[in-house]
Write an enzyme that holds these catalytic residues in place. Structure first.
Site, PDB file in Angstrom:
ATOM      1  N   LYS A 224      -8.848  27.866 -26.298  1.00 50.49           N
ATOM      2  CA  LYS A 224      -8.559  28.792 -26.401  1.00 50.49           C
ATOM      3  C   LYS A 224      -9.931  29.903 -26.281  1.00 50.49           C
ATOM      4  O   LYS A 224      -9.951  31.165 -25.849  1.00 50.49           O
ATOM      5  CB  LYS A 224      -7.730  29.500 -26.885  1.00 50.49           C
ATOM      6  CG  LYS A 224      -6.020  28.688 -26.478  1.00 50.49           C
ATOM      7  CD  LYS A 224      -5.361  28.908 -25.145  1.00 50.49           C
ATOM      8  CE  LYS A 224      -4.307  28.204 -25.058  1.00 50.49           C
ATOM      9  NZ  LYS A 224      -3.809  28.374 -23.753  1.00 50.49           N
TER      10      LYS A 224
ATOM     11  N   GLU B 272      -0.536  37.755 -23.360  1.00 47.92           N
ATOM     12  CA  GLU B 272       1.041  37.085 -23.471  1.00 47.92           C
ATOM     13  C   GLU B 272       0.155  36.411 -24.696  1.00 47.92           C
ATOM     14  O   GLU B 272      -0.584  35.551 -24.484  1.00 47.92           O
ATOM     15  CB  GLU B 272       1.158  37.366 -22.075  1.00 47.92           C
ATOM     16  CG  GLU B 272       0.342  35.163 -21.424  1.00 47.92           C
ATOM     17  CD  GLU B 272      -0.967  35.077 -21.535  1.00 47.92           C
ATOM     18  OE1 GLU B 272      -1.355  36.527 -20.827  1.00 47.92           O
ATOM     19  OE2 GLU B 272      -1.430  33.849 -21.215  1.00 47.92           O
TER      20      GLU B 272
ATOM     21  N   SER C 184      -7.834  19.655 -26.998  1.00 51.68           N
ATOM     22  CA  SER C 184      -7.827  21.158 -26.972  1.00 51.68           C
ATOM     23  C   SER C 184      -8.040  21.805 -28.326  1.00 51.68           C
ATOM     24  O   SER C 184      -8.129  22.714 -28.484  1.00 51.68           O
ATOM     25  CB  SER C 184      -7.035  20.835 -26.394  1.00 51.68           C
ATOM     26  OG  SER C 184      -5.856  20.613 -25.973  1.00 51.68           O
TER      27      SER C 184
HETATM   28  C1  LIG Z   1      -4.591  23.399 -28.561  1.00 49.44           C
HETATM   29  C2  LIG Z   1      -3.828  23.530 -26.818  1.00 49.44           C
HETATM   30  N1  LIG Z   1      -3.954  22.778 -25.846  1.00 49.44           N
HETATM   31  C3  LIG Z   1      -3.355  23.081 -24.397  1.00 49.44           C
HETATM   32  C4  LIG Z   1      -3.341  24.309 -24.174  1.00 49.44           C
HETATM   33  C5  LIG Z   1      -2.408  24.701 -22.878  1.00 49.44           C
HETATM   34  O1  LIG Z   1      -3.265  25.534 -22.079  1.00 49.44           O
HETATM   35  P1  LIG Z   1      -3.937  24.906 -20.531  1.00 49.44           P
HETATM   36  O2  LIG Z   1      -3.570  24.109 -20.143  1.00 49.44           O
HETATM   37  O3  LIG Z   1      -4.457  25.767 -20.454  1.00 49.44           O
HETATM   38  O4  LIG Z   1      -5.073  24.410 -21.632  1.00 49.44           O
HETATM   39  C6  LIG Z   1      -2.115  25.103 -24.479  1.00 49.44           C
HETATM   40  C7  LIG Z   1      -1.689  26.480 -25.559  1.00 49.44           C
HETATM   41  O5  LIG Z   1      -1.203  27.570 -25.803  1.00 49.44           O
HETATM   42  C8  LIG Z   1      -2.924  24.562 -26.721  1.00 49.44           C
HETATM   43  O6  LIG Z   1      -3.135  25.655 -27.627  1.00 49.44           O
END
Ligand SMILES: Cc1ncc(COP(=O)(O)O)c(C=O)c1O
Lengths: 400, 275
Positions: free
Chosen positions: A91, A113, A379
């Site tokens: 993020k 948000e 992620s």
């Molecule tokens: C660690 C992590 N991965 C993935 C996501 C999903 O978001 P996005 O699909 O935009 O990557 C989030 C959302 O809060 C997250 O915290």
């Protein structure tokens, strides 16, 4: 037309666009101009690179998960370690970029948000680092479930506004942030957290996140001497996935987006928007939605709060429609198993969101076979999820 | 082929002939329940509302403040659907000769299919359609289909809309042009600032008589109506103020309907220039 060059006039095929109250049109036009101007500006790029390196901790490693790969006995699995970033998730790539842009635009106030609190925390961090005032909207149900994250945001100097309307979750927090923006449009910057919303957000957030894929390409060149066979990422709104895929859209690499299958698609309690949804308009974009026959947006479920969203980025809707990316899903159960496996085999506790991507990777690793390689984007890290997993395991063991 | 005069155009023509301005009242279909929302509409019309706007509830109403959000949520939880909302319109139209305008978010229209929703709405007595999250850039298909079915597609503009854009939107808006009075969502307000009156004057000037100008969002008092009409509004739209009466009446039907009739009457007097 190369896929990398989308959007055209704010659209990915027929998806995307700007479906917003008229009051926001001048603000979106101003934002688009400011972003395009910043994108071309060497000083902006230098400052962004500085913060990504020294503050966020880029580049992140591409790690060969030898033990896990051996245990499965198929393709070599490589982990893109976005979990090692400051704040513990991808993020920050986006919040640093947008906060720098807000500053450049002379906006005094940033709003955002948050669902589980990850984007809220990342926004609060970027705003603290850059000296911006920050307010976060969070559904009151989410705020209750994630009390520690509320405190974390407050520690970082943000004001947290709880949202009592609708289902009191992420989609309502976005609604309320949009209403705030309509009201305070002149001095406020809306820092959206994923590749969703009206143009230019899906493009801009993707661009800020696409550092993930650029690094993967370089690292694969060094480690594999070429491209991987497949790349896998989880899809909530879709930002880590778009950031991972963008660099490879026009290359010969299989791409997989993994959605949250919740209790299974048949159960109707899931967040697998692209797998099971239909076209619609929400939060300013034409995309896929989970909605009922009348067009009312439905409540969603996932064990991973960050995937719990009834819409999805319009670029993903487009990539699905042309068949470039394969969208699949993993259930709560499968994600938990993958979460445990990574902890056990590699000593890495992933967030539950990328645990979905990992679950699917483990499924296809054997099909791809020993001579191939698969990159999966981790992620975020799983510290935030440890309690949820513990509770889940207790419940699962009593059910069985 | 010359178009038949739409009921909304006719209503404005009749009012101009009488030297009056229009009062547009807003209800949420299905709030507080299906049957009572029809009675609410009747009380408004009895009180003097010239055009009735019927809100078709959507789960995520981003242009609405807390009052209309609560009403929409309640109506949805009692099972209102777009189809039932149109039946409510039909029933109102059956007993009153008042132009009806549907107001809903684009997903409701898109989900039924633009080419199915618009004729269906027309068949149920709807003369105009307001979609607050449909900008004119995205509206080509909707404009085309609305034209085929003689449905007035009403566009919105805001205080920060540029002159150039305002001019373009005014040239596609049918029935009337809707100026959002404030920076913000729907919901009662006590005071308005000078910028609202400036926006009314500027918009009125740029329309150059192409369509009537309606002003809405936050209007609740006859004094508001007066200053806005004096600044150039041809119509004022009132919604949340009526819904607040329903909420405050705590289920007492007579008090509620009387309150609605009285507010409509008071506002109508203001649009007649009688206060
Ligand atoms: C660690 C992590 N991965 C993935 C996501 C999903 O978001 P996005 O699909 O935009 O990557 C989030 C959302 O809060 C997250 O915290």
């Amino acid at each position: 037309m190369r896929l990398k060059h989308y959007p055209i006039d704010g659209k990915f095929g027929r998806f995307g666009g700007r479906y917003v109250p008229e009051t926001l049109i001048p603000a979106l036009e101003e934002l688009e101009r400011a972003y395009i101007d910043a994108r071309e500006d060497k000083d902006f790029k230098r400052e962004l690179d500085y913060y990504l390196k020294h503050y966020a901790g880029r580049p992140t490693q591409l790690y060969y998960a030898r033990n896990l790969s051996n245990a499965i006995g198929g393709a070599s699995i490589y982990l893109k370690r976005e979990d090692l970033l400051h704040g513990g998730a991808h993020k920050i790539n986006n919040t640093i970029g947008q906060a720098l842009l807000a500053k450049r635009m002379g906006k005094e106030r940033v709003i955002a948000e948050t669902g589980a609190g990850q984007h809220g925390v990342a926004t609060a961090m970027a705003c603290a680092a850059l000296g911006l005032k920050c307010e976060i909207y969070m559904g009151s149900k989410d705020a209750e479930r994630q009390r520690l994250n509320v405190f974390r945001m407050e520690l970082l100097g943000a004001k947290v506004n709880k949202v009592d309307s609708g289902s009191q979750t992420l989609k309502d927090a976005i609604n309320e942030a949009l209403r705030d923006w309509i009201t305070n449009v002149k001095n406020t910057y809306y820092l959206l957290g994923s590749v969703v919303g009206p143009h230019p957000y899906p493009m801009m957030v993707r661009d800020f996140q696409s550092v993930i894929g650029r690094e993967i390409r370089k690292q694969c060149m060094n480690m594999l001497g070429g491209m991987p066979d497949a790349i896998v990422a989880c899809v909530g709104g879709g930002s880590n996935a778009m950031g991972t895929f963008h660099e490879f859209l026009d290359s010969k690499v299989d791409l997989y987006g993994v959605e949250a299958g919740g209790h299974g698609l048949a159960s109707n309690t899931h967040s697998a928007t692209l797998c099971a949804g239909s076209e619609g308009v929400l939060h300013g974009m034409l995309t896929y939605l989970l909605q009922d026959e009348h067009g009312q947006v439905m409540d969603t479920h996932s064990i991973a709060a960050g995937l719990d969203y009834p819409g999805v980025g319009p670029e993903h809707a487009y990539l699905k429609s042309i068949g470039r990316v394969k969208y699949v899903n993993a259930t709560d159960d499968e994600a938990i198993d993958a979460f445990m496996s990574l902890a056990k085999y590699e000593g890495i506790i992933p967030a539950l969101e990328p645990a979905h991507a990992l679950a699917y990777t483990m499924k296809i690793a054997r099909e791809y076979g020993k001579d191939s390689s698969i990159v999966v984007t981790i992620s975020g890290r799983g510290d935030k999820d440890v309690e949820v997993v513990q509770r889940y395991l207790v419940e699962r063991s009593t059910k069985r | 082929m010359s178009r038949r005069e739409n009921p909304i155009d006719r209503r404005f023509r009749e009012l101009v002939a009488k030297g009056e301005h229009a009062l547009i009242g807003y209800i949420v279909a299905g709030y507080p329940d299906e049957h009572t929302s029809i009675e609410v509409a009747r009380a408004m019309i009895d009180g003097g509302v010239d055009i009735l706007e019927i809100g078709i509830p959507f789960s995520d109403p981003i242009a609405d403040g807390p009052t209309i959000q609560r009403a929409s949520y309640k109506a949805l939880s009692k099972g209102i659907t777009p189809r039932k909302a149109l039946e409510i319109a039909r029933s109102i139209r059956g007993s009153y000769d008042v132009p009806l305008v549907a107001m809903t978010y684009f997903n409701i229209v898109y989900r039924q299919g633009v080419d199915r929703f618009i004729p269906l709405a027309k068949d149920n007595g709807i003369d105009g359609l307001i979609v607050p999250d449909l900008t004119y850039e995205e509206a080509d298909d909707v404009i085309r289909i609305a034209h085929i079915h003689d449905m007035d597609l009403i566009f919105l503009v805001a205080p920060n809309t540029s002159d150039e854009r305002l001019n373009r939107v005014a040239s596609v808006s049918k029935g009337f042009l809707y100026l959002v009075s404030v920076y913000g969502t729907t919901g009662e307000r006590d005071i308005f600032y000078e910028y609202t009156l400036d926006a009314i004057r500027r918009t009125k000037g740029l329309i150059m008589g192409r369509v009537p100008l309606a002003v809405g969002f936050g209007i609740s008092k006859k004094e508001h109506a007066r200053v806005m009409i004096n600044a150039g509004a041809d119509a004022i739209v009132v919604g949340s103020a009526f819904i607040n009466i329903i909420e405050k009446s705590n289920g007492s039907r007579d008090i509620m309907l009387k309150g609605i009739r009285e507010l409509a009457h008071e506002l109508k007097q203001a649009t007649r220039g009688l206060v």
